[in-house]
Design a protein around this motif. Structure first.
Motif, mmCIF file in Angstrom:
data_model
loop_
_atom_site.group_PDB
_atom_site.id
_atom_site.type_symbol
_atom_site.label_atom_id
_atom_site.label_comp_id
_atom_site.label_asym_id
_atom_site.label_seq_id
_atom_site.Cartn_x
_atom_site.Cartn_y
_atom_site.Cartn_z
ATOM 1 N N LEU A 1 1.853 9.247 -6.214
ATOM 2 C CA LEU A 1 2.184 10.642 -5.937
ATOM 3 C C LEU A 1 3.367 11.122 -6.773
ATOM 4 O O LEU A 1 3.355 12.251 -7.301
ATOM 5 N N VAL A 2 4.397 10.304 -6.908
ATOM 6 C CA VAL A 2 5.575 10.704 -7.689
ATOM 7 C C VAL A 2 5.215 10.890 -9.155
ATOM 8 O O VAL A 2 5.595 11.886 -9.798
ATOM 9 N N LEU A 3 4.467 9.945 -9.715
ATOM 10 C CA LEU A 3 4.068 10.077 -11.124
ATOM 11 C C LEU A 3 3.169 11.289 -11.338
ATOM 12 O O LEU A 3 3.291 12.000 -12.350
ATOM 13 N N ALA A 4 2.253 11.536 -10.403
ATOM 14 C CA ALA A 4 1.381 12.713 -10.544
ATOM 15 C C ALA A 4 2.185 13.998 -10.500
ATOM 16 O O ALA A 4 1.955 14.924 -11.302
ATOM 17 N N LEU A 5 3.154 14.088 -9.600
ATOM 18 C CA LEU A 5 3.962 15.305 -9.486
ATOM 19 C C LEU A 5 4.817 15.521 -10.734
ATOM 20 O O LEU A 5 4.871 16.631 -11.289
ATOM 21 N N LEU A 6 5.499 14.464 -11.200
ATOM 22 C CA LEU A 6 6.361 14.620 -12.381
ATOM 23 C C LEU A 6 5.550 14.946 -13.630
ATOM 24 O O LEU A 6 5.972 15.767 -14.460
ATOM 25 N N LEU B 1 -0.078 15.457 -25.579
ATOM 26 C CA LEU B 1 0.656 16.417 -24.748
ATOM 27 C C LEU B 1 2.126 16.069 -24.592
ATOM 28 O O LEU B 1 2.937 16.943 -24.321
ATOM 29 N N GLY B 2 2.472 14.803 -24.692
ATOM 30 C CA GLY B 2 3.864 14.396 -24.545
ATOM 31 C C GLY B 2 4.377 14.472 -23.120
ATOM 32 O O GLY B 2 5.579 14.474 -22.901
ATOM 33 N N ALA B 3 3.484 14.536 -22.116
ATOM 34 C CA ALA B 3 3.912 14.669 -20.719
ATOM 35 C C ALA B 3 3.546 13.458 -19.878
ATOM 36 O O ALA B 3 3.641 13.509 -18.668
ATOM 37 N N PHE B 4 3.112 12.377 -20.504
ATOM 38 C CA PHE B 4 2.668 11.191 -19.774
ATOM 39 C C PHE B 4 3.576 9.992 -20.032
ATOM 40 O O PHE B 4 3.125 8.846 -20.014
ATOM 41 N N TRP B 5 4.859 10.247 -20.277
ATOM 42 C CA TRP B 5 5.762 9.155 -20.621
ATOM 43 C C TRP B 5 5.942 8.174 -19.459
ATOM 44 O O TRP B 5 5.844 6.954 -19.637
ATOM 45 N N LEU B 6 6.209 8.677 -18.287
ATOM 46 C CA LEU B 6 6.436 7.788 -17.142
ATOM 47 C C LEU B 6 5.184 6.988 -16.809
ATOM 48 O O LEU B 6 5.262 5.790 -16.524
ATOM 49 N N ARG C 1 -5.319 23.177 -14.238
ATOM 50 C CA ARG C 1 -5.059 22.117 -15.207
ATOM 51 C C ARG C 1 -4.037 21.120 -14.659
ATOM 52 O O ARG C 1 -4.173 19.910 -14.833
ATOM 53 N N ALA C 2 -2.999 21.600 -13.986
ATOM 54 C CA ALA C 2 -2.000 20.710 -13.405
ATOM 55 C C ALA C 2 -2.611 19.824 -12.324
ATOM 56 O O ALA C 2 -2.305 18.629 -12.217
ATOM 57 N N VAL C 3 -3.501 20.381 -11.492
ATOM 58 C CA VAL C 3 -4.158 19.580 -10.454
ATOM 59 C C VAL C 3 -5.042 18.515 -11.080
ATOM 60 O O VAL C 3 -5.067 17.350 -10.622
ATOM 61 N N ALA C 4 -5.770 18.884 -12.139
ATOM 62 C CA ALA C 4 -6.629 17.897 -12.804
ATOM 63 C C ALA C 4 -5.794 16.756 -13.402
ATOM 64 O O ALA C 4 -6.177 15.580 -13.319
ATOM 65 N N VAL C 5 -4.671 17.119 -14.019
ATOM 66 C CA VAL C 5 -3.797 16.089 -14.590
ATOM 67 C C VAL C 5 -3.237 15.188 -13.488
ATOM 68 O O VAL C 5 -3.164 13.954 -13.635
ATOM 69 N N ALA C 6 -2.837 15.759 -12.348
ATOM 70 C CA ALA C 6 -2.299 14.965 -11.242
ATOM 71 C C ALA C 6 -3.340 13.989 -10.706
ATOM 72 O O ALA C 6 -3.048 12.825 -10.425
ATOM 73 N N VAL C 7 -4.587 14.454 -10.580
ATOM 74 C CA VAL C 7 -5.662 13.570 -10.112
ATOM 75 C C VAL C 7 -5.900 12.438 -11.106
ATOM 76 O O VAL C 7 -6.088 11.269 -10.727
ATOM 77 N N ILE D 1 0.836 -1.207 0.000
ATOM 78 C CA ILE D 1 0.000 0.000 0.000
ATOM 79 C C ILE D 1 0.869 1.254 0.000
ATOM 80 O O ILE D 1 0.617 2.211 -0.741
ATOM 81 N N VAL D 2 1.914 1.254 0.819
ATOM 82 C CA VAL D 2 2.824 2.403 0.862
ATOM 83 C C VAL D 2 3.508 2.598 -0.485
ATOM 84 O O VAL D 2 3.643 3.717 -0.998
ATOM 85 N N GLY D 3 3.956 1.495 -1.093
ATOM 86 C CA GLY D 3 4.627 1.598 -2.390
ATOM 87 C C GLY D 3 3.722 2.136 -3.476
ATOM 88 O O GLY D 3 4.133 2.998 -4.281
ATOM 89 N N GLU D 4 2.475 1.653 -3.534
ATOM 90 C CA GLU D 4 1.542 2.142 -4.546
ATOM 91 C C GLU D 4 1.222 3.621 -4.331
ATOM 92 O O GLU D 4 1.102 4.379 -5.293
ATOM 93 N N THR D 5 1.085 4.009 -3.090
ATOM 94 C CA THR D 5 0.789 5.422 -2.805
ATOM 95 C C THR D 5 1.937 6.332 -3.242
ATOM 96 O O THR D 5 1.721 7.372 -3.890
ATOM 97 N N LEU D 6 3.159 5.942 -2.888
ATOM 98 C CA LEU D 6 4.315 6.743 -3.297
ATOM 99 C C LEU D 6 4.453 6.793 -4.811
ATOM 100 O O LEU D 6 4.769 7.846 -5.381
#
Length: 554
Positions: A15-20, A65-70, A32-38, A7-12
């Motif tokens: 969050l990391v993918l949403a931030l990047l 958009l080219g911003a969803f590579w990870l 727009r950035a908040v919507a993309v993170a969600v 659970i901790v690993g999935e949460t991290l």
């Protein structure tokens, strides 16, 4: 339910993918950035339950958009291992590629032609989606293969154990038949002859008493032989004695030790029995071991030390029963002193094995006064379990084939038991598959990276050829020449790098209503502080109206 670590690993990860992803989003406002993170967090959490749908939906913003590579790499890894049907996996990955490549060609982020953009998009899709998906699929298939092989190997082990059990059962039946035919006949003859001697009027009372003891011993030996034969045949003792007219069944436990001592006294031996402590119940195997320890020790004392006094002591300690049989030195006046007695030498070894199986021990050795002592320590049954045998490797059936404390369920052989270690060695460790998968993925990345480098070098070279102009061509062109004649001398094709040159801040202003084309000089560049000489041609109404040189700062 997931463990806490997962659970901790999935949460991290979410969050990391949403931030990047939000940080790499071009020209993004805060909403727009908040919507993309969600959206990224939702995709990460749903990628295991809906791998195909999340993969296809993620390809759309990744191509536009080219911003969803990870995120696309993580989703493709999950989809590769969870989409089992090959056709369905191929269809979903192909649909993702079509959406990603189509949207990448339509976007105007880079001034490339459609074929060039498609080639770059294909290489990126192969590196970010296909390679992780194939690596994950290989890893999942290898795990399923190993699991199937483990189950097959466990089944083979079970079948081999069954075959060995049947072979042991047949051998036990053969031994039981031999014992019944040979020893049973001999013991029956001994019982018959001793019974006849017991009623012989020519014997004295003392001789008749000894003969009676021999007859009772032979009858008891016959019944023990029957029980041993029954156990050898089918694992249960022979109950024929219970159907006979015998006064009682011989007890072969701690309660039967009194009868053993009485039988030994019948042979005119001096045997003393001592009880210490409050009697405590023993496990069946330990109770039988106590009986056998006393029986074997008395037999050895009567054989090897005739005429010596024997002491049998039963001490009920708080945690175990201590059984001790000790005899004194052989009297010099004994009738059988100095005779040689044949012994198999296996009695004490068998006692030690019996005690070990119930968690106890047996010690035998000479005493200080020249006698001999046999002592055994037999623990009481533990509350949580009465078996002292490891059921995980209990192939001799000591525990009845059941795991203690589990409600009586049979031993679970579905997983890889310890006896599959040779199978694991043959198949290799788990890290071997990881190294193979990582090596394959790294090789694929290297190949795709090499192709991308070659393509970029070729692209830059071709674009540079379209942008470079020899100074002699610039000198040969005259203002007033037709546009067609001038362009025949200029490089053919329009380079996407020319846009930066046209918008260079060092270029002079273009004439009103004119169309201009700029080129870099292919001659020697002077040291201009990072500036490069450039040429510009401006056309209007089909003729060259201006040509100028300037120092480009691009």
């Amino acid at each position: 339910m997931w463990p806490r670590r997962r659970i901790v690993g999935e949460t991290l990860l979410a969050l990391v993918l949403a931030l990047l992803t939000a940080l790499t989003l071009p020209n993004a406002s805060v909403p727009r950035a908040v919507a993309v993170a969600v959206a990224v967090v939702v995709a990460v959490l749903l990628r295991r339950a809906f791998p195909g749908s999340v993969l296809v939906l993620t390809a759309v913003p990744a191509g536009a958009l080219g911003a969803f590579w990870l995120l696309l790499m993580v989703v493709s890894w999950s989809a590769g291992s969870r989409i089992e049907a090959p056709r369905r996996a191929l269809t979903l990955f192909a649909a993702s590629y079509v959406l990603y490549a189509g949207l990448s060609v339509q976007q105007a982020a880079f001034p490339l032609s459609a074929p060039q953009t498609l080639l770059f998009a294909t290489l990126g899709f192969l590196a970010a989606v296909v390679v992780p998906g194939l690596a994950s699929r290989y890893r999942a298939q290898r795990h399923r293969l190993l699991r199937a092989l483990h189950e097959q190997n466990a089944q083979l082990l079970r079948e081999r154990e069954i075959i060995a059990s049947h072979a042991r059962l047949r051998e036990r039946q053969r031994i039981a038949q031999d014992m019944h035919d040979s020893l049973g006949h001999q013991l029956a003859l001994i019982a018959v002859h001793t019974g006849a001697l017991e009623v012989d009027r020519g014997l004295t009372d003392g001789q008749r008493e000894v003969v009676g003891v021999l007859r009772e011993a032979s009858v008891a030996a016959m019944h023990e032989l029957r029980e041993a034969v029954g156990i050898l045949r089918d694992g249960t003792p022979d109950r024929a004695r219970e159907r006979e007219d015998a006064p009682e069944t011989v007890t072969r436990g701690a309660a039967g030790i009194d009868a053993l001592v009485a039988a030994a006294r019948g042979t005119r031996a001096v045997v003393q029995l001592q009880h210490t402590g409050e009697a405590m119940p023993l496990a069946p195997a330990a109770d039988h071991a106590a009986y056998r320890i006393v029986q074997e020790a008395l037999t050895n004392a009567l054989k090897h030390a005739p005429g010596a006094p024997v002491t049998v002591a039963l001490r009920y300690e708080p945690d175990s029963l201590v059984v001790e049989v000790a005899n004194g030195p052989v009297p010099a006046t004994a009738e059988d002193a100095g005779r040689t007695v044949v012994s198999g030498g296996q009695g004490l070894t068998g006692l030690q094995e019996r005690a070990r199986l119930v968690g106890g021990l047996v010690h035998a050795g000479a005493t200080a006064d020249g006698g001999f002592r046999v002592a055994g320590v037999l623990p009481y049954p533990r509350r949580e379990s009465t078996t002292f045998v490891d059921t995980a490797d209990d192939f001799r059936g000591q525990s009845g084939g059941r795991v203690p404390g589990d409600g009586g369920d049979l031993i679970d052989w579905s997983g890889p038991p310890d006896r599959q270690k040779e199978f694991d060695i043959a198949m290799g460790k788990r890290k071997k598959g990881l190294w193979i998968g990582c090596g394959g993925a790294l090789l694929a990345f290297v190949v795709l990276g090499g192709l991308a480098v070659v393509f970029v070098v070729k692209l830059v070279g071709d674009e540079a050829d379209k942008l470079m102009l020899d100074p002699s061509v610039y000198d040969s062109v005259r203002v007033g020449d037709t546009e067609a004649a001038v362009r025949d001398r200029l490089p053919h094709g329009r380079s996407f790098l020319a846009q930066a040159l046209d918008s260079d801040h060092g270029a002079p202003p273009a004439p009103r209503g004119a169309t201009c084309s700029s080129y870099l000089s292919s001659g020697d560049w002077p040291d201009g502080g990072g500036k490069a000489p450039a040429f510009r041609f401006c056309f209007r109404d089909g003729r060259l109206i201006e040509k100028r040189t300037f120092m480009s700062t691009s």
